[in-house]
Design an enzyme around this catalytic site. Structure first.
Site, PDB file in Angstrom:
ATOM      1  N   ARG A 125       0.356  -1.599  -0.350  1.00  0.00           N
ATOM      2  CA  ARG A 125       0.320   0.082  -0.137  1.00  0.00           C
ATOM      3  C   ARG A 125       0.455   0.909  -0.444  1.00  0.00           C
ATOM      4  O   ARG A 125       0.233   2.499   0.595  1.00  0.00           O
ATOM      5  CB  ARG A 125      -0.948  -0.015   1.393  1.00  0.00           C
ATOM      6  N   LYS A 147       4.828  11.104 -11.659  1.00  0.00           N
ATOM      7  CA  LYS A 147       3.314  10.420 -12.062  1.00  0.00           C
ATOM      8  C   LYS A 147       3.977   9.174 -12.565  1.00  0.00           C
ATOM      9  O   LYS A 147       5.479   8.627 -13.008  1.00  0.00           O
ATOM     10  CB  LYS A 147       3.170  10.606 -13.400  1.00  0.00           C
ATOM     11  N   GLU A 189      12.762  17.604 -24.553  1.00  0.00           N
ATOM     12  CA  GLU A 189      11.444  18.323 -23.499  1.00  0.00           C
ATOM     13  C   GLU A 189      12.213  19.286 -23.083  1.00  0.00           C
ATOM     14  O   GLU A 189      11.443  20.629 -22.408  1.00  0.00           O
ATOM     15  CB  GLU A 189      11.810  16.968 -22.345  1.00  0.00           C
ATOM     16  N   LYS A 249       9.500  22.561 -14.515  1.00  0.00           N
ATOM     17  CA  LYS A 249       8.014  21.426 -14.222  1.00  0.00           C
ATOM     18  C   LYS A 249       7.831  21.163 -12.630  1.00  0.00           C
ATOM     19  O   LYS A 249       6.850  20.862 -12.621  1.00  0.00           O
ATOM     20  CB  LYS A 249       8.532  20.095 -14.483  1.00  0.00           C
ATOM     21  N   GLU A 259      -2.758  17.398 -12.408  1.00  0.00           N
ATOM     22  CA  GLU A 259      -3.058  17.241 -13.919  1.00  0.00           C
ATOM     23  C   GLU A 259      -4.248  18.088 -13.786  1.00  0.00           C
ATOM     24  O   GLU A 259      -5.118  17.951 -14.320  1.00  0.00           O
ATOM     25  CB  GLU A 259      -3.110  16.646 -14.209  1.00  0.00           C
ATOM     26  N   ARG A 263      -0.873  21.753 -14.922  1.00  0.00           N
ATOM     27  CA  ARG A 263       0.333  21.541 -15.380  1.00  0.00           C
ATOM     28  C   ARG A 263       0.111  20.742 -16.965  1.00  0.00           C
ATOM     29  O   ARG A 263       0.983  19.799 -17.824  1.00  0.00           O
ATOM     30  CB  ARG A 263       0.371  19.847 -14.221  1.00  0.00           C
ATOM     31  N   ASN A 267       2.685  19.479 -21.746  1.00  0.00           N
ATOM     32  CA  ASN A 267       2.095  18.888 -22.611  1.00  0.00           C
ATOM     33  C   ASN A 267       2.109  19.531 -23.972  1.00  0.00           C
ATOM     34  O   ASN A 267       1.822  18.521 -25.081  1.00  0.00           O
ATOM     35  CB  ASN A 267       1.111  18.135 -22.172  1.00  0.00           C
ATOM     36  N   HIS A 270       2.380  17.449 -26.733  1.00  0.00           N
ATOM     37  CA  HIS A 270       2.841  15.992 -27.086  1.00  0.00           C
ATOM     38  C   HIS A 270       1.187  15.423 -27.678  1.00  0.00           C
ATOM     39  O   HIS A 270       1.000  14.427 -28.292  1.00  0.00           O
ATOM     40  CB  HIS A 270       2.715  15.689 -25.215  1.00  0.00           C
ATOM     41  N   HIS A 274       2.782  12.353 -28.729  1.00  0.00           N
ATOM     42  CA  HIS A 274       1.860  10.899 -28.735  1.00  0.00           C
ATOM     43  C   HIS A 274       0.934  10.624 -29.707  1.00  0.00           C
ATOM     44  O   HIS A 274       1.712   9.090 -30.164  1.00  0.00           O
ATOM     45  CB  HIS A 274       1.083  11.723 -27.470  1.00  0.00           C
ATOM     46  N   HIS A 286      10.727   8.956 -28.385  1.00  0.00           N
ATOM     47  CA  HIS A 286       9.167   9.701 -27.389  1.00  0.00           C
ATOM     48  C   HIS A 286       9.681  11.218 -28.555  1.00  0.00           C
ATOM     49  O   HIS A 286       9.052  12.605 -28.123  1.00  0.00           O
ATOM     50  CB  HIS A 286       9.583  10.110 -26.185  1.00  0.00           C
TER      51      HIS A 286
END
Length: 1596
Positions: A125, A147, A189, A249, A259, A263, A267, A270, A274, A286
Site C-alpha cells: 500500500r 507520475k 523536452e 516543471k 494535473e 500542468r 504537454n 505532446h 503522442h 518519444h
C-alpha cells in the site's frame, strides 16, 4: 567527499539534487535520511552493465549492520513496463521478504522510473522510493512530478498512480555514456519547457547548442565536475540547462500536482507528438515525436493568429540544432515502414484519447510567443484546424477576399545577401525583418559551420544580431558537409564564400536531388580560372562541390564570368570580391546578362556595407576594391517583392483592393515593378509610392485584359503570377492584332533552371485546367479562357517549388475544388502563406490528405509520361526480363545497373565485393543510382540491384523519385523461384545468409520504396493459364507475360492508360462481376466469361483462400495480389477493384476502414485501372485514395439495399454530390419495388447526363429493376451463365441485355456481308455469326458473291438494315468510289477490306472504308515475337499483290528497319516499292533467300500456297531452309490452305529453334476481331469464335 549540488524544490521539499559524479553523495544521502531495513535498487541490463557496480560497492561499504542492499535487474525496453513486468518486481520483493519500511530505488530511464514508481505506490500500500534517472529525458521529464504507470495493450500509461519520490538525483555524468540520439531525445523536452515558460532559457538553448553537446561528448576524468572548482564551462552550462528545465516543471507540479490545469502546459507538443509516437513506437523515440509535435502545434497557434512566424522559425531552428526531426517528412521518419500509417485520420483518431480533452473536444497547448502560452492550460481546438496543419495538401475555397493592407515576409534575395554581408563584415549588425524560412536557415547554418559569424536574437526573435567575422573562415569541423537542400541562392553564394577560406582543409557543399541538377558550372569555371581549387563530386556542372582552401583564398584580379544563366553567379563573386587578395575586375561575358536588377541590388547593398564597387559606364564590368565590409548598426530588410505579387494578383482577379506596405517604387527589387508594368496594363488601378503599392482589380464582370507582350526579364520570378492571371484575362489586349486574348511572356529563359523547370511546370499545370499555352525559347504564351470554362477539381503538382504553389493559389481563388499538393514548399519564402491567405486575405482553405497510407506517399499526382521507370526487387525476381519487355513496349532504352557497375568497375561485381567488401559495394551502388536518377531521368527503363534498398540514402532517393518524378516498380516473384535461380547463379557474391532471410528483410523496404508492384509469377498462375495453341493450331496466342507487361507499364506511365474508351464516348459498356473465392480454376474459361464485357470486376470482399466466405471477410493482401495477377495475365480487360462492405451488399466488415484502404492501395500499386470506393468511407480517406490514383480512375459508389431510397428525393442528390466530389465515375444502386422506380431512375439519370457531368452508373437491384440494367449506358454490371452465382440480384448477362434491347426496339436488326469472288469457302460467316450469337446480337453475316460493284450491291449498301461488310478480291480497290470516306491506313495501303456504317460530320449516314488486314498481320507478329523483335530487325515479304501492301505497312508500323521484297515478276515488285516512302527501306531481291544484309526475323508470304514449292518446279517459288538463317522469328503464311502450306511445312521442323508459325486463318481471326469490334462496338468473344472457326477449318 566534497560534492557541490544544485537543489531544486518541488512540493515544498528540497528533494531534487543535481550535480556530477554523485554516486557517493546519493548513497550517503539515502542512508542518512531514509532509514530502512532493506534498500532495493531496480535497473535494467544496459544500465547495470555500466553503473550498477558503483552503487553496489558504495552501499555495501557504507551499509549499517542489520540492513540489506538488494539489486534486481530486468530486461530493457518498453515491454518490461507491463502488468507482467510489475508482477515480476513485486514477486522479487516478496521472495526477499521486503516490508513496508523498505526503500526502492529506480535506477534507469523513463521505463524504469514509471514502472518502479508504480510498484512503490502499490507494494504494501505504498513504500518510499527514490528516482535516479540515467537519461536526459527521464531527468527533465518522467522522474519529476510523481507520475507512475504501466502500459496495457490498449495504450501507454493507462494504469498508474501519482506517487512522489523522496529524492530525485540528477547525475549529469551518466549522460556521458548516453548515445547522442538519446541525448537529443531528452533535449526535445528541454526545448519544449523553455518554449512554454522562459524566453531567456530558450535564447540560451538557441545560442549554445554546440557547447551543450560538448559537455557530454568530452568524458570527464577524475570525477571532474563533482565540485564547482573542477567543473568545466560546458558542464556548468549543461547543468544550468537541466536544472532550469526541472525547475519549471517542479514549479508547475507544485501548483498543480494532480494535473487539473496548469500542468497541462508541460504537454506542449505532446497532443500530436503522442499520436505520432503511437504509430511509430518503438522505432522513433518519444522526444523525436514531441519535437515534430511541437512544430505542428506551434503552426496551429500560428494558424489561429496567436503566434508569429518568427517564433515558429526559432522553434524550428533550435530543434534542428539538437539533431531532432521537425517533420514527418524527415528521412528518419519516412525510413520507418510504419510511417505509411501516419494518415491525418489516424492521428486524429489517436488524439481522441488524451487526458487533456473535454469529451470529444481536443485540447492543445497553444503558444502566444516564445516563453508564454495563450492560456495557462490546454486550449480547445477544432478538428478542421488540426487537419489543416497536418495535411500535406490544401484545397482553396473560391471566394471574395477582404480589402487588405499587409506586409509580406522579408525578401529572400535581400535576406541572403544581408546574411553574407553581415557575416563577412566588421562589427555587429542587427538585421530586422529577416525572412524566417528554409533558405535563410540553411544560409545561417552554413555560415556558422564556416565559423564566419556568431548569431543571436533580440526582440523575441524579431531581430537577428550578427557578430561579423571579418572574412576569417574555417572549413567545417569533422569534415561536416554543408547541406543546402534546394536553396539555389545559398548554393551559389556559398560556393564563392568557401573560396575565401585560407590555409588547409576542404569544404563540401551539397544539396538535395533537384539542387544537384541545377547548374553552377559558369560560376565554378570563373572561380577555377581565378585559381580556386574546386572539384565536382558527382555530375559535371552541378553540386556537390569539394572546395579546397588555398594560401591566398580568393585570388582576385581580372575575372571573366558568363552571366547568361543566372545573376546569382555575378552576385556570388561580387559579395566575396572585397576579401580577395587583389582588387577585382569582374567582366561579364557570353551575351545578354540575365536579371540585371538582382545584380544592381547586390551592388547597392555592398555599398551600404561600405564596399567600394563601381560599374564601368556602358559595360558589364565591375571594379571592386579590396577591403572589408563595415556593417551598419541596423539594416532593415525590405519585404519580398516576388511574394507581394500573390496578394496583389488576388486583388486583381477578384476585383478587390490590396495594399502592400514596405514595397514601393524605391525598392531594390525588380519584382516591385510587377504592379505597374503587368497589373496596370491588364486593367488594374495601381497606386505606388516610394514605400507602398496598392492595386485595385477590375470588377469580376469586366475582368482583366490580356497582357499582350510582357518582357519580364527584370522580374523573372513573377512570371508565374502573370501566367495564372493571363489564363483568365478575358478582355482583349489593346493593339495586339492576332493575339487579342493571348499574353506572351518573354525574357524568362532562366526559369527553366530554378527549383524546377518553371516554364514547363506552368504549361503542364495550366493544361489541367484546360488552358492552352505555347512554349517559346525564352518564355511562353498563355491563351485566356473564361473562368466558367476552366476544369474544376484540378490537383496541381507544385514540384516542391514555392512560386508554383503560391501562383496557383491565386488561380484557385477562381476555380472550385483546386487542390495544391506539397503545401509546405511555401516555407522557402512565405512559411505562413496559407495562414495569411486564410486569416488576412480572407480566402478559406481546407486541409487535404493526398497519401492513402502514410506521409511518404506512393504515387505522385502528376508525373511526366516520359519519366524513366525504375525497377527494384530481389536478384532473380526477373527485373531484367520484365525491364526488357517494358522498354520494348514503351519504346525506350533499357539500362541494367549491374551492367553500368561492371563498366565502371571492370574487375567484376563478385571480385569487387571479395576485395573491397559489401560496404564499399553499397557506396559504389549508391553513386551509380544517383547518376542514373540525375542523368537518365527520362525515357529509360532502369533495373537496379536487389540490395540497393539496404542503403538508407538510396531508399530516400527512390522515395523522392517516386513522389516527384516517376514510377518505381517493385518486381516480385515467388521466393522458391528466386532460390532456384540463385542456386544456379554464380557470377555474383553469395549473401552470407539464407535467401529467405534476405527476402524477409528486404520485402518491406521494396514496398516502402515503390509506387507500384509487378508480380512476375511463374508458378501456379502460369500453370492455370489456358493453353489453346497446339502444333497444328491455325492461330497462336501471345505469351501471357508479354501482354501483361505491355498493358501494365503503358498504363502506369500514362502513355496509354488501359481505360475503357466507350465511357467518354457515351457508348454502352459492361463489366463482368467475378464472384469466385479463388479465380484460378476459372482462368481457362475467363475469356468466354468476359465475352462482350469491357472490364472485369474483382470482388475483393469475396476472395478467400478458405473457400466462399460465410461471414465478414478481410482477405490477406498477398492472396489478393496473387488473384489480381492471375486475372491480369489472362485477360486484356481493365480491372475494377471492389471492396464491397456488408451494409452495401458485400462481405467486407463496415468498420475495417484501415484494412479496406490498405487493399485499395494495393489495387493501385498493382495497376488496377478502376478502384470502387464507397462514399460511406470517411471523406479524408476517399480524397486520399483519389489523390494517389495516378492514371487509374475512381468509381464512387453507393448501394441502398433497403428499398427506401427515392430517385427523386433530396437525400439521393446529396449522395450524388458526395460521390461526384472524388469520383471519376459515379455509381448509385437502389432497389426497385415497382416498375415505376425505374422510370424515376431514368429521369434522375437524364438530369445528370451531358457535357460537364461525370459518367453515371445508375441501376436498381431485383427482378423489378432489370430494365434499369438494360438501359444503363455506363459500365453495367453483368454476370455469365458459367459463373457460380450472381454478384447482385437481378444481374443479367451481356447476351440477355442485347436480346432485351432488341425486343424493346433499342437494338434493330442488321445485316453484314462479304463482298468478292470467289468466296464460297470463306470462314468469315462462321467467324462473325458465332460472335453475334454469343453476344445475343440480332445481326446476321452472309456471302454476297460478285466481282463487280453493280446496282444490286449498291442497293444492299443503301439498305437501312445494312450494318457493314468485308471486302475481298477483286473489289478492294473497286469499292472506293462508293464510299464517303476512307481511313488513312487504307489510303496508304491502297485497298479497303472493311466497310463501316457510321454517322458523318453532319449526322447523316456515312460509309467508311478501312483496312484491317494489316492489323491482323501486325497482331500475329507481335503476339508471337513479343520482346524478341529487335529494334533494328529485318523482314521478308513474298508477293506484290494487295495483301503485300498491308504486310509492308504492318511491318513499318512495327518498327522493322529493313524489308526485303521478293516477287517472281520483278516489275510488279518495283511498282509496289514505288508506292511507299523511302523510309520503309524496301529492297527487292532476285531470289527468295538472297538477302543482301541481315537475315529476316519476320517472313510473310502473301502468295497462294500453290505458287510455292519445296522442290524445283516451273512457275513456282522454290523455298529452302536458307530462309530461316536468323536466330528465331515468326513466319506468317496468308494462304488458308492446303494445310500445311509448303512454307509452313518447311518452318515447322525448326520451330523449336525459336521460330513461330502462323497460318492465314490466324491472321483472318485477328483482322476479323477488329472488323467485329468496328461494327458492333463490342469486344469480340474470341474464345467462342476461335472454337467455331477451328471446327469449320478442320472440316474443310
Amino acid at each position: 567527499m566534497a560534492t557541490d549540488v544544485q537543489i531544486v524544490s518541488i512540493l515544498h521539499k528540497d528533494s531534487i539534487h543535481c550535480g556530477f559524479h554523485l554516486v557517493p553523495y546519493i548513497v550517503d544521502t539515502i542512508l542518512s535520511n531514509l532509514t530502512a531495513t532493506t534498500y532495493i535498487i531496480v535497473t535494467d541490463t544496459h544500465v547495470a552493465d555500466l553503473h550498477l557496480a558503483k552503487f553496489d560497492l558504495e552501499f555495501r561499504s557504507k551499509l549499517p549492520a542489520g540492513r540489506r542492499f538488494l539489486s534486481h535487474v530486468i530486461p530493457p525496453g518498453e515491454t518490461s513496463k507491463s502488468r507482467e513486468g510489475k508482477a515480476n518486481i513485486e514477486d522479487f520483493l516478496l521472495q526477499h521478504a521486503c516490508t513496508r519500511d523498505s526503500v526502492i530505488i529506480a535506477f534507469g530511464g523513463g521505463v524504469i522510473g514509471d514502472l518502479v514508481g508504480f510498484v512503490a505506490a502499490t507494494f504494501m500500500r505504498g513504500v518510499r522510493f527514490v528516482q535516479i534517472p540515467t537519461t536526459l529525458l527521464a531527468m527533465v521529464d518522467s522522474s519529476v512530478g510523481g507520475k507512475t504507470a504501466i502500459d496495457t495493450p490498449h495504450g501507454k500509461n493507462f494504469i498508474g498512480a501519482f506517487w512522489q519520490p523522496e529524492y530525485i538525483f540528477i547525475d549529469a555524468a551518466f549522460l556521458e555514456t548516453l548515445p547522442t540520439r538519446e541525448f537529443s531525445n531528452g533535449m526535445a523536452e528541454v526545448v519544449k519547457t523553455a518554449a512554454i515558460w522562459n524566453e531567456d532559457d530558450f535564447a540560451l538553448l538557441e545560442s549554445r547548442s554546440q557547447d551543450i553537446f560538448d559537455a557530454i561528448q568530452t568524458p570527464s576524468k577524475n570525477y571532474a565536475g563533482r565540485t564547482m572548482s573542477t567543473r568545466s564551462q560546458s558542464q556548468s552550462l549543461l547543468l544550468r540547462v537541466i536544472a532550469g528545465s526541472i525547475s519549471v516543471k517542479a514549479h508547475i507540479v507544485t501548483v498543480d500536482e494532480r494535473e487539473t490545469g496548469l500542468r497541462n502546459l508541460v504537454n506542449f507538443g505532446h497532443s500530436i507528438g503522442h499520436a505520432i509516437e503511437a504509430v511509430l513506437t518503438p522505432t522513433i523515440l518519444h522526444g523525436e515525436c514531441v519535437s515534430i509535435g511541437s512544430i505542428l502545434e506551434a503552426e496551429i497557434s500560428r494558424q489561429l493568429g496567436h503566434l508569429s512566424q518568427v517564433a515558429v522559425g526559432r522553434l524550428l531552428r533550435v530543434l534542428k540544432a539538437y539533431n531532432l526531426p521537425v517533420s514527418v517528412k524527415d528521412p528518419r521518419i519516412t525510413a520507418v515502414p510504419a510511417s505509411r500509417s501516419l494518415s491525418v485520420d489516424r492521428l486524429l483518431d489517436v488524439m481522441k484519447i488524451d487526458k487533456k480533452n473535454s469529451g470529444l473536444t481536443k485540447k492543445i497547448v497553444l503558444l502566444a510567443r516564445i516563453g508564454k502560452t495563450v492560456e495557462e492550460r490546454a486550449s480547445a481546438v477544432a478538428d478542421d484546424i488540426i487537419r489543416r496543419t497536418l495535411s500535406e495538401a490544401v484545397r482553396v475555397i473560391p471566394g471574395v477576399p477582404k480589402d487588405v493592407k499587409m506586409t509580406t515576409p522579408g525578401s529572400k534575395s535581400i535576406s541572403n545577401r544581408a546574411l553574407v554581408l553581415a557575416a563577412l563584415g566588421e562589427g555587429t549588425c542587427k538585421l530586422k525583418n529577416l525572412l524566417h524560412s528554409d533558405d535563410t536557415q540553411v544560409m545561417m547554418a552554413a555560415l556558422s559551420d564556416l565559423k564566419g559569424a556568431q548569431f543571436s536574437w533580440e526582440d523575441n526573435g524579431e531581430t537577428l544580431v550578427v557578430q561579423g567575422g571579418r572574412g576569417a573562415l574555417q572549413p567545417p569541423q569533422g569534415g561536416k558537409e554543408i547541406y543546402l537542400g534546394n536553396a539555389g541562392t545559398a548554393a551559389r553564394f556559398l560556393a564563392a564564400v568557401c573560396t575565401l577560406v585560407k590555409g588547409t582543409g576542404h569544404t563540401t557543399v551539397t544539396g538535395n536531388a533537384r539542387m544537384k541538377q541545377r547548374p553552377i558550372g559558369p560560376l565554378v569555371d570563373a572561380l577555377r580560372s581565378n585559381g580556386s581549387s574546386i572539384k565536382y563530386l558527382e555530375s559535371e556542372g552541378c553540386l556537390p562541390l569539394d572546395i579546397n582552401a588555398t594560401s591566398l583564398g580568393l585570388k582576385g584580379g581580372h575575372i571573366q564570368l558568363a552571366a547568361t544563366v543566372s545573376s546569382q553567379y555575378v552576385s556570388a563573386i561580387l559579395l566575396c570580391a572585397p576579401y580577395a587578395s587583389e582588387d577585382v575586375v569582374l567582366e561579364l561575358v557570353g551575351g545578354q546578362v540575365i536579371s540585371q536588377p538582382y545584380i544592381d541590388m547586390t551592388v547597392a547593398m555592398m555599398r551600404t556595407f561600405g564596399a567600394d564597387v563601381r560599374r564601368e559606364a556602358g559595360r558589364d564590368v565591375y571594379r571592386i576594391t579590396r577591403g572589408a565590409y563595415r556593417s551598419p548598426r541596423e539594416y532593415a530588410i525590405e519585404s519580398d517583392a516576388s511574394s507581394a505579387t500573390y496578394p496583389l494578383a488576388i486583388a486583381a482577379v477578384t476585383g478587390t483592393t490590396c495594399t502592400i506596405e514596405n514595397i514601393g517604387s524605391g525598392s531594390l527589387q525588380g519584382d516591385a515593378r510587377f504592379a505597374k508594368e503587368v497589373l496596370e496594363p491588364m486593367g488594374c488601378v495601381v497606386v505606388q509610392s516610394e514605400t507602398a503599392t496598392t492595386v485595385t482589380g477590375p470588377s469580376v464582370e469586366v475582368g482583366l485584359k490580356a497582357g499582350g507582350v510582357i518582357d519580364m526579364e527584370p522580374m523573372t520570378d513573377a512570371f508565374l503570377t502573370a501566367s495564372v492571371l493571363a489564363a483568365v484575362a478575358k478582355r482583349p489586349a489593346e493593339g495586339t492584332a492576332g493575339m487579342e486574348r493571348t499574353t506572351r511572356i518573354v525574357g524568362i529563359a532562366n526559369q527553366r533552371v530554378k527549383e524546377c523547370n518553371r516554364i514547363k511546370a506552368m504549361i503542364d499545370e495550366l493544361a489541367k485546367f484546360g488552358v492552352k499555352t505555347t512554349e517559346l525559347d525564352d518564355g511562353l504564351e498563355v491563351h485566356a479562357q473564361d473562368v466558367s470554362t476552366l476544369k474544376q477539381g484540378v490537383s496541381v503538382h507544385c514540384y516542391d517549388d514555392h512560386r508554383v504553389a503560391m501562383a496557383f493559389s491565386v488561380l484557385a481563388t477562381q476555380v472550385t475544388g483546386t487542390v495544391l499538393d506539397q503545401k509546405r514548399c511555401v516555407e522557402k519564402t512565405w512559411p505562413n502563406w496559407w495562414d495569411d491567405l486564410h486569416n488576412k486575405i480572407g480566402i478559406s482553405i481546407e486541409g487535404v490528405e493526398l497519401q492513402g497510407q502514410g506521409v511518404s506517399g506512393r504515387v505522385q499526382l502528376t508525373r511526366e509520361s516520359a519519366a524513366s521507370v525504375i525497377l527494384i526487387g530481389m536478384r532473380g525476381a526477373g527485373k531484367t526480363y520484365v525491364g526488357g519487355l517494358a522498354a520494348a513496349t514503351l519504346d525506350r532504352e533499357f539500362i541494367d545497373a549491374d551492367v553500368v557497375f561492371a563498366k565502371k568497375h571492370p574487375i567484376g561485381l563478385k571480385e569487387f565485393v571479395q576485395t573491397k567488401g559489401w560496404e564499399a559495394f553499397r557506396a559504389a551502388e549508391l553513386e551509380i543510382l544517383q547518376e542514373l536518377l540525375e542523368q537518365k531521368a527520362k525515357d529509360y527503363v532502369i533495373s537496379l540491384g536487389g540490395g540497393v534498398v539496404e542503403t538508407p540514402k538510396a531508399r530516400e532517393l527512390l522515395k523522392k523519385y517516386m513522389r516527384d518524378s516517376g514510377p518505381v516498380v517493385y518486381v516480385a516473384r515467388e521466393v522458391a523461384e528466386i532460390m532456384k535461380f540463385l542456386g544456379e547463379e554464380t557470377a555474383r557474391p553469395a549473401y552470407g545468409e539464407s535467401v529467405v532471410d534476405v527476402f524477409r528483410r528486404r520485402e518491406p523496404l521494396f514496398e516502402e520504396c515503390s509506387s507500384h508492384m509487378f508480380i512476375n509469377y511463374t508458378g501456379v498462375l502460369e500453370a492455370s493459364t489456358p493453353v489453346v495453341t497446339t502444333q497444328d493450331s491455325p492461330w497462336s496466342s501471345a505469351p501471357p507475360p508479354c501482354k501483361n507487361i505491355h498493358k501494365f507499364f503503358r498504363h502506369i506511365t500514362g502513355i496509354a492508360p488501359n481505360l475503357c474508351p466507350k465511357i467518354n464516348a457515351g457508348r454502352s459498356s459492361y463489366f463482368l462481376s467475378l464472384t469466385y473465392p479463388d479465380v484460378t480454376p476459372a482462368l481457362p474459361i475467363l475469356d468466354e466469361l468476359c465475352s462482350g464485357s469491357d472490364a472485369v470486376e474483382m470482388r475483393v470482399d469475396l476472395l478467400s483462400p478458405d473457400g466462399p466466405p460465410t461471414a465478414s471477410n478481410i482477405p490477406p493482401l498477398a492472396y489478393v495480389a496473387n488473384q489480381i495477377t492471375a486475372v491480369r495475365r489472362n485477360s486484356p480487360l481493365p480491372i475494377i477493384f471492389t471492396v464491397r462492405t456488408s451494409s452495401q451488399g458485400g462481405m467486407f466488415p463496415d468498420d475495417a476502414e484501415d484494412a479496406a484502404f490498405s487493399l485499395m492501395l494495393l489495387g493501385l500499386r498493382l495497376g488496377c485501372e478502376y478502384i470502387d470506393v464507397e462514399i460511406s468511407w470517411s471523406e479524408a480517406r476517399r480524397q486520399a485514395i483519389s489523390a494517389i490514383k495516378g492514371h487509374s480512375q475512381i468509381i464512387s459508389s453507393w448501394h441502398d439495399w433497403s428499398g427506401n431510397m427515392r430517385w427523386d428525393g433530396a437525400p439521393l442528390r446529396q449522395k450524388y454530390a458526395i460521390a461526384a466530389k472524388s469520383g471519376d465515375i459515379i455509381k448509385i444502386v437502389g432497389k426497385a419495388n415497382t416498375i415505376e422506380d425505374n422510370f424515376a431512375l431514368r429521369q434522375f439519370a437524364a438530369s445528370v447526363t451531358g457535357p460537364g457531368f461525370k459518367p453515371l452508373i445508375a441501376i436498381n437491384m431485383g427482378a423489378e429493376g432489370q430494365i434499369s440494367r438494360i438501359l444503363n449506358k455506363t459500365f453495367s454490371p453483368v454476370t455469365h451463365p458459367l459463373l457460380p452465382n450472381k454478384a447482385a440480384p437481378g444481374q443479367l448477362s451481356v447476351a440477355q441485355i442485347q436480346t432485351a434491347l432488341h425486343l424493346i426496339g433499342q437494338l434493330p436488326e442488321k445485316k453484314f456481308y462479304l463482298f468478292g469472288k470467289p468466296i464460297a469457302g470463306s470462314m468469315s460467316p462462321t467467324l462473325h455469326n458465332s460472335g453475334f450469337n454469343a453476344l445475343g446480337l440480332p445481326y446476321t453475316y452472309a456471302l454476297f458473291e460478285t466481282d463487280v460493284v453493280g446496282d444490286e450491291m449498291k442497293a444492299v449498301l443503301a439498305s437501312p438494315d445494312f450494318g457493314g461488310a468485308s471486302v475481298t478480291i477483286p473489289l478492294k480497290l473497286d469499292i472506293l468510289p462508293v464510299l464517303n470516306t476512307v481511313s488513312e491506313e487504307a489510303k496508304i495501303i491502297g485497298a479497303v477490306n472493311t466497310i463501316i456504317v457510321r454517322p458523318g460530320p453532319d449526322g447523316s449516314r456515312e460509309l467508311y472504308g478501312d483496312n484491317t488486314d494489316w492489323i491482323g498481320i501486325a497482331q500475329c507478329v507481335k503476339d508471337n515475337l513479343g520482346d524478341k523483335l529487335p529494334r533494328r530487325s529485318t523482314a521478308l515479304v513474298i508477293g506484290s499483290g494487295g495483301t503485300s501492301r498491308a504486310a509492308l505497312f504492318a511491318l513499318h508500323i512495327l518498327g522493322v528497319s529493313a524489308i526485303y521484297l521478293y516477287n517472281r515478276t520483278r516489275k510488279s515488285a518495283e511498282q509496289l516499292v514505288a508506292i511507299f516512302p523511302a523510309e520503309y527501306n524496301i529492297t527487292i531481291i532476285d531470289s527468295v533467300d538472297a538477302f543482301t544484309g541481315a537475315a529476316p526475323s519476320v517472313i510473310i508470304s502473301t502468295v497462294p500456297a500453290s505458287a510455292t514449292s519445296l522442290v524445283p518446279s516451273k512457275d513456282k517459288i522454290l523455298l529452302s531452309d536458307k530462309l530461316f538463317r536468323a536466330d528465331g522469328g515468326v513466319v506468317v503464311d496468308m494462304a488458308y490452305g492446303p494445310s500445311p502450306t509448303p512454307l509452313l511445312q518447311l518452318a515447322r521442323p525448326i520451330k523449336s529453334s525459336k521460330w513461330q508459325v502462323v497460318e492465314g486463318v490466324g491472321v483472318l481471326l485477328q483482322q476479323g476481331y477488329r472488323q467485329f469490334e468496328s461494327w458492333t462496338g463490342m469486344r469480340a468473344p474470341t474464345s467462342t469464335i476461335q472454337q467455331m472457326v477451328h471446327e469449320q477449318y478442320e472440316k474443310q
